[in-house]
Design a protein around this motif. Sequence first.
Motif, PDB file in Angstrom:
ATOM      1  N   ASP A 140    -102.467  19.239 -16.726  1.00  0.00           N
ATOM      2  CA  ASP A 140    -101.020  18.494 -17.191  1.00  0.00           C
ATOM      3  C   ASP A 140     -99.981  19.391 -16.868  1.00  0.00           C
ATOM      4  O   ASP A 140     -99.778  20.382 -17.371  1.00  0.00           O
ATOM      5  N   GLY A 141     -99.155  19.147 -15.490  1.00  0.00           N
ATOM      6  CA  GLY A 141     -98.342  20.223 -15.054  1.00  0.00           C
ATOM      7  C   GLY A 141     -97.071  20.354 -16.027  1.00  0.00           C
ATOM      8  O   GLY A 141     -96.834  21.644 -15.910  1.00  0.00           O
ATOM      9  N   GLY A 142     -96.791  19.291 -16.672  1.00  0.00           N
ATOM     10  CA  GLY A 142     -95.689  19.471 -17.550  1.00  0.00           C
ATOM     11  C   GLY A 142     -95.987  20.032 -18.978  1.00  0.00           C
ATOM     12  O   GLY A 142     -95.185  20.146 -19.876  1.00  0.00           O
ATOM     13  N   ASN A 143     -97.234  19.949 -19.290  1.00  0.00           N
ATOM     14  CA  ASN A 143     -97.799  19.974 -20.514  1.00  0.00           C
ATOM     15  C   ASN A 143     -97.285  19.364 -21.615  1.00  0.00           C
ATOM     16  O   ASN A 143     -96.740  19.710 -22.764  1.00  0.00           O
ATOM     17  N   GLU A 144     -97.009  18.165 -21.188  1.00  0.00           N
ATOM     18  CA  GLU A 144     -96.309  17.196 -22.169  1.00  0.00           C
ATOM     19  C   GLU A 144     -97.337  16.689 -23.206  1.00  0.00           C
ATOM     20  O   GLU A 144     -96.683  16.250 -24.251  1.00  0.00           O
ATOM     21  N   LYS A 145     -98.477  16.799 -23.155  1.00  0.00           N
ATOM     22  CA  LYS A 145     -99.471  16.409 -23.911  1.00  0.00           C
ATOM     23  C   LYS A 145     -99.174  14.795 -24.562  1.00  0.00           C
ATOM     24  O   LYS A 145     -99.443  14.359 -25.710  1.00  0.00           O
ATOM     25  N   ALA A 146     -99.002  14.042 -23.432  1.00  0.00           N
ATOM     26  CA  ALA A 146     -98.976  12.532 -23.808  1.00  0.00           C
ATOM     27  C   ALA A 146    -100.365  11.892 -24.061  1.00  0.00           C
ATOM     28  O   ALA A 146    -101.327  12.643 -23.527  1.00  0.00           O
ATOM     29  N   ASN A 147    -100.294  10.966 -24.400  1.00  0.00           N
ATOM     30  CA  ASN A 147    -101.593  10.142 -24.635  1.00  0.00           C
ATOM     31  C   ASN A 147    -101.956   9.336 -23.485  1.00  0.00           C
ATOM     32  O   ASN A 147    -103.040   8.823 -23.494  1.00  0.00           O
ATOM     33  N   SER A 148    -101.434   9.073 -22.401  1.00  0.00           N
ATOM     34  CA  SER A 148    -101.773   8.766 -21.239  1.00  0.00           C
ATOM     35  C   SER A 148    -101.286   9.529 -20.035  1.00  0.00           C
ATOM     36  O   SER A 148    -100.222  10.159 -20.164  1.00  0.00           O
ATOM     37  N   TYR A 149    -101.838   9.138 -18.775  1.00  0.00           N
ATOM     38  CA  TYR A 149    -101.773  10.224 -17.603  1.00  0.00           C
ATOM     39  C   TYR A 149    -100.199   9.665 -17.169  1.00  0.00           C
ATOM     40  O   TYR A 149     -99.850   8.643 -16.829  1.00  0.00           O
ATOM     41  N   ASP A 150     -99.358  10.850 -16.708  1.00  0.00           N
ATOM     42  CA  ASP A 150     -98.124  10.581 -16.161  1.00  0.00           C
ATOM     43  C   ASP A 150     -98.247  11.439 -14.669  1.00  0.00           C
ATOM     44  O   ASP A 150     -99.270  11.558 -14.260  1.00  0.00           O
ATOM     45  N   ALA A 151     -97.122  11.338 -14.155  1.00  0.00           N
ATOM     46  CA  ALA A 151     -97.163  11.833 -12.520  1.00  0.00           C
ATOM     47  C   ALA A 151     -97.635  13.390 -12.381  1.00  0.00           C
ATOM     48  O   ALA A 151     -97.794  13.612 -11.238  1.00  0.00           O
ATOM     49  N   ASN A 152     -97.681  14.033 -13.376  1.00  0.00           N
ATOM     50  CA  ASN A 152     -98.214  15.448 -13.243  1.00  0.00           C
ATOM     51  C   ASN A 152     -99.556  15.613 -13.903  1.00  0.00           C
ATOM     52  O   ASN A 152     -99.628  16.839 -14.169  1.00  0.00           O
TER      53      ASN A 152
END
Lengths: 228, 263
Positions: free
Chosen positions: B121-133
């Motif tokens: 997770d390149g941005g370490n956003e810890k989202a609940n679904s995959y984003d562009a990084n």
Amino acid sequence: MIGVRGLICLLLLLPLPAFAGLFIDDFEDGDDFGWRVVRGEWKVEGGAYVSANPIPNAARNLSQVSYTMLQSPWRIKDGAVELSIRFDERAEGGDEALLLYRMEDDENGYALKIWKEGLTIYKIVVGNLITIRMEPSVVKPTVNHVKLELEGMWMKVHLNGVLRMRIGDPEKSRYEEGRIGLGVPKAKFPVRFEEVRVEGEGIYQFRVNMPVEAKGKLPLLWGEIKGR
Amino acid sequence: MRKGFSIVFVLIAIFAIHSMAFPAKIDPGKLGVIYYCAFPVTITLDGKFDDWPSVVPWHKVPHDRGTQPAPDDNDASYEFACVADENYLYVAFKVRDDKKVVGEDTGCNVWKDDSVEVYIDGGNEKANSYDANDSQVTIGRDNVGGDPEHPKLGGCVGQLQGPNTGTKAFVVDTDYGWAVEAALPLETWGIELRDGLVIGFNTHLNDDDDKGPRDHKLIWSEKDVADTSWKDPSVFGELKFVEVKLAVSPRDKLATVWGALKR
């Protein structure tokens, strides 16, 4: 001075420490004392609790499941539940069984499904079977021994003596404790449940062959009381 | 008095040189929570591991840590380590495995056979679904003998799928099972290397013992309690980049930065 009697009274008032205990129902007594059938036809037969009615399609909700709940005075939190499940040979792996656990009521808790593809753990919310995790595993077509270990959010499943699954439910909505039950979500033939064993803090044998105090007299067998 | 001062000075100097001549320590982090990834270190993908500095921490994931545990460590367990340079995150795996199963499921389905997985997770956003990084990169044992510049990869989920990440991998069979050296291009995930940068990170092992479905699934991140990393980056652990002067003592000369030596 409180005296010896006072001291004893004081000790009796102290909270009792929690203890790890054991409950076993091997169904050898021939009755289903302690169990409450919620749906379907169940009978005790030859040392097994048997769900007899066919369930043609795989259930996705407890309203379609043949199941029975143990009306225990205790609730399982951490500990272990073990049993053997015997499928009919004629089913050729097509029949399925459920072990319900930490059931807060008849429609909310968890379930472990044993079926030909492996093991599935569901969270049951208002009767809906919501898959937490399915893991392929070697399920025998006839007899399988299942041991479910519970520790906080962790659930470990041993199938036929081998640890096969370890998953957690980290959600705040996790069910912390509850009763156990047995179910059949899909079956063409009778499914037999044998030698149910529950171990854990606060668990005890509340049914047959346990001495109880009846009106201050000598302990009697529960079976005797039932026979009166 | 002067003599005593000189002795103390010499002792301090010896101690300082001695300290420089021995490898720096790297915080091992915490199993399942955070891995401290030393940089700058460049690795040659050859499956030999001789260029991995000995001070780099290895995190061992035992046989019973995952949603589908194995009976013992010889059946399935693994350890991994990471380093980085300005271009790549290098991840090494040493996998204990008593049965080799490859070739039954390949490409996007290689997770059903023997394979390892790296999650970023390149941005370490810890989202609940995959984003562009966010990516899952699955590297199968079927790459043994293959082209490390163009390995067969799985991880066909999300926007930035494993086969499209430019990941390189060298995979070898070993006497204990098999091993991987992988290089993941940092720019793929928009990672600009700097000391203290933290990204989302996880590793998995898939072990197939007898063909058919996967038999064992081991997981590093302690938050991934139900094998949901393939769809939910919030259950990843973390990797923190730490700039380290990995000092060595070549032929009794002054300590030199490892990266400089390799260049």
